[in-house]
Design an enzyme around this catalytic site. Structure first.
Site, PDB file in Angstrom:
ATOM      1  N   LYS A  40       0.843  -1.199   0.000  1.00 55.06           N
ATOM      2  CA  LYS A  40       0.000   0.000   0.000  1.00 55.06           C
ATOM      3  C   LYS A  40       0.878   1.249   0.000  1.00 55.06           C
ATOM      4  CE  LYS A  40      -0.320  -0.307   5.043  1.00 55.06           C
ATOM      5  NZ  LYS A  40      -1.138  -0.814   6.166  1.00 55.06           N
ATOM      6  N   TYR A 260      14.528  30.964   8.006  1.00 55.60           N
ATOM      7  CA  TYR A 260      13.289  31.642   8.390  1.00 55.60           C
ATOM      8  C   TYR A 260      13.199  31.797   9.906  1.00 55.60           C
ATOM      9  CZ  TYR A 260      11.348  31.110   3.681  1.00 55.60           C
ATOM     10  OH  TYR A 260      11.118  31.195   2.347  1.00 55.60           O
TER      11      TYR A 260
END
Ligand code: PLP
Length: 378
Positions: A40, A260
């Site tokens: 999956k 940042y």
């Protein structure tokens, strides 16, 4: 190095031979159980097309996906020679598509059982399926009450060819957890009401639990991809390596800050390298000012926040000849596993793998085909 590798910010390598070794290791640990491969989420980010083909060549015949859309792609890739279980079951309106694909839904409720049986009766055929019992995780599967209703009304199963009874462990990664035994006993009691049908309880963690037997089918996911199935030493082989390119080098002075929010400030002269991997590539933003990269085996801590397309490491003290624009730095590899990164980011290896970015130049280390193995053994 290919043109594709040169153009990409980072290079992801997936070792199919390691996946096959891990598959065989689980086989040895759980024999005589059949080991099904859980592919999956694009084989946990490793590439379902390539991974499933390698596992098929290594003898795997039963695969699990979560969604019908994933089953569709797997069928296109591998053809009719394999069995596919769809863990999330069959949703209303998707029954005919699932049957046409020859995929087996894991029926997780009486409603799903009734709809799958109705399609079987309407089409006059037996339809293959799996049935899941909830033995304590409260996520998917028939509740104890629904299971009792099914025992009382066996006619609800008419038209169904039940290939597997299954349940899922909530704490398989904790070997000391007594709830594992509790779930196994509950599972045994439910299965006893539906005799002579193959059973499956274990995921990767369950496969490593000391236990008299591992039922008929083991559903292996993370262990195939090299993640530690349980706490403690990891017996699996690593599968992924990720190397990021240095795109800039710069000295910084005391008082300078990086990234940042200027979240990291230097109190000494330092040397920084900016790497072309960021959170858009699945490198967790939680690793701002945490974790590291490795330059030829030297640890270089991440400083400042992770940007969308880049991150910054402190390479002070690393020999200058190892630091060149364009050279590659290890993010995942011999010095740093997916479990190491997951720990630093406060998550699990599953999330690190399934978030691996789509911008990486990907390559696959092949595993020797059966023919080549015979030649080399001769
Ligand atoms: C994802 C999943 C697995 C595989 O689990 P791992 O811990 O990755 O081995 C097995 N069974 C079910 C029902 C799953 O959802």
């Amino acid at each position: 190095m290919t043109a594709n590798d040169m153009a990409a910010g980072a290079i992801l390598q997936i070792d199919l031979g390691a996946i096959i070794d891990n598959y065989r290791m689980i086989q040895r640990r759980t024999a005589p159980s059949e080991v099904a491969a859980v592919v999956k989420a694009d084989a946990y980010g490793c590439g379902a097309t390539e991974v499933a083909a390698a596992l098929r060549d290594a003898g795997c015949r039963l695969f699990f996906v979560a969604h019908l859309s994933e089953a569709l792609r797997l069928r296109q890739d591998l053809g009719d020679g394999i069995a596919i279980g769809v863990l999330n079951g069959v949703q209303p309106g998707a029954e005919a598509a699932c049957a046409e694909l020859g995929a087996m839904p894991v029926l997780n409720s009486l409603d799903q059982i009734d709809r799958w049986a109705a399609l079987a009766q309407a089409s006059g055929t037996m339809l293959a399926c799996m049935i899941q019992f909830d033995t304590g995780m409260s996520r998917l599967g028939l509740s104890p009450g629904e299971t009792q209703a099914l025992i009382d009304q066996p006619e609800r199963l008419s038209g169904l060819d039940i290939r597997l009874l299954m349940s899922h462990l909530a704490c398989a990664d904790e070997p000391e957890q007594t709830f594992n035994q509790h779930q196994a006993r509950t599972f045994d009691a439910f299965c006893a009401q539906f005799p002579n049908i193959p059973r499956s309880l274990d995921n990767s963690g369950g496969a490593l639990l000391p236990r008299a037997h591992h039922y008929d089918v083991v559903r292996a996911g993370i262990a195939l991809y090299g993640g530690a199935p349980q706490a403690g030493p990891n017996p699996m082989r690593a599968v992924v390596t990720l190397e990021a390119r240095i795109i800039q080098l710069r000295p910084v002075a005391p008082g300078d800050a990086v990234g940042y929010g200027l979240s990291y400030r230097f109190d000494r002269p330092a040397r920084l390298a900016t790497l072309s991997v960021g959170y858009a590539d699945g490198w967790p933003r939680a690793l701002g000012n945490r974790g590291a990269a490795y330059v030829a085996g030297h640890r270089a801590p991440i400083v400042g926040r992770i940007s969308m397309d880049s991150l910054t490491i402190d390479v002070s003290g690393i020999p200058g000849d190892l630091l060149l624009p364009g050279s590659l730095v290890e993010l995942l590899g011999p010095h740093q596993s997916i479990d190491d990164v997951a720990r630093d980011a406060g998550t699990i290896s599953y999330e690190i793998l399934t978030q691996l970015g789509r911008r990486y130049a990907r390559s696959y280390l092949p595993f020797p085909s059966l023919h080549q193995q015979k030649v080399s053994q001769a």
